[in-house]
Design an enzyme around this catalytic site. Structure first.
Site, PDB file in Angstrom:
ATOM      1  N   GLU A  21       6.895  -0.493   0.123  1.00  0.00           N
ATOM      2  CA  GLU A  21       6.593   0.618  -0.446  1.00  0.00           C
ATOM      3  C   GLU A  21       7.324   1.909   0.120  1.00  0.00           C
ATOM      4  O   GLU A  21       7.924   2.654  -0.525  1.00  0.00           O
ATOM      5  CB  GLU A  21       4.994   1.060  -0.479  1.00  0.00           C
ATOM      6  CG  GLU A  21       3.966   0.061  -1.373  1.00  0.00           C
ATOM      7  CD  GLU A  21       2.614   0.548  -1.175  1.00  0.00           C
ATOM      8  OE1 GLU A  21       2.159   0.882  -2.114  1.00  0.00           O
ATOM      9  OE2 GLU A  21       1.926   0.576  -0.006  1.00  0.00           O
ATOM     10  N   LYS A  98      -0.596   5.208  -9.896  1.00  0.00           N
ATOM     11  CA  LYS A  98       0.158   4.140  -9.149  1.00  0.00           C
ATOM     12  C   LYS A  98       0.182   2.889  -9.856  1.00  0.00           C
ATOM     13  O   LYS A  98      -0.390   1.924  -9.698  1.00  0.00           O
ATOM     14  CB  LYS A  98      -0.204   4.222  -7.692  1.00  0.00           C
ATOM     15  CG  LYS A  98       0.661   3.337  -6.866  1.00  0.00           C
ATOM     16  CD  LYS A  98       0.158   3.535  -5.087  1.00  0.00           C
ATOM     17  CE  LYS A  98       1.005   2.781  -4.454  1.00  0.00           C
ATOM     18  NZ  LYS A  98       0.536   2.895  -2.667  1.00  0.00           N
TER      19      LYS A  98
END
Length: 119
Positions: A21, A98
């Site tokens: 990420e 997200k």
């Protein structure tokens, strides 16, 4: 209290607890609802007496694109604090989406919703 809403602000950020990420980044989507009294602006038809939502939108994107954090809770808090710096904004609701979260089962979205005020 009146509300000015910005929905679906998109920006790429490098937030998350996993190395992938942080390295690759991902798209975050943010909704912001600003609580303020718009009567003075409406009475005078004057932008300076309300919040300039274009500037708020740019600032939200700057926060998302800025310094990485582990948690979307932290990201939402940073966005809320930035919004509350605008004169006249008494309250803000922030939703951080997200949609590409690293989850192993099918899902549509992951969100955090926070509400903060000057009080």
């Amino acid at each position: 209290m009146d509300r000015v809403a910005l929905r679906g602000l998109k920006a790429r950020g490098h937030h998350g607890v996993f190395p992938r990420e942080r390295e690759e980044g991902q798209t975050f989507i943010v909704d912001v609802i600003l609580g303020l009294d718009t009567r003075p602006a409406a009475a005078a038809d004057d932008l300076t007496k309300t919040v300039h939502y274009g500037i708020v939108a740019e600032e939200v994107v700057d926060v998302v694109q800025g310094e990485p954090v582990d948690l979307i809770e932290t990201l939402a808090e940073r966005i809320a604090q930035r919004c509350l710096k605008h004169e006249g904004v008494e309250e803000v609701e922030v939703v951080v989406h997200k949609p590409d979260a690293p989850i192993t089962v099918p899902f549509d979205d992951v969100t955090i919703t926070i509400t903060r005020s000057r009080v």
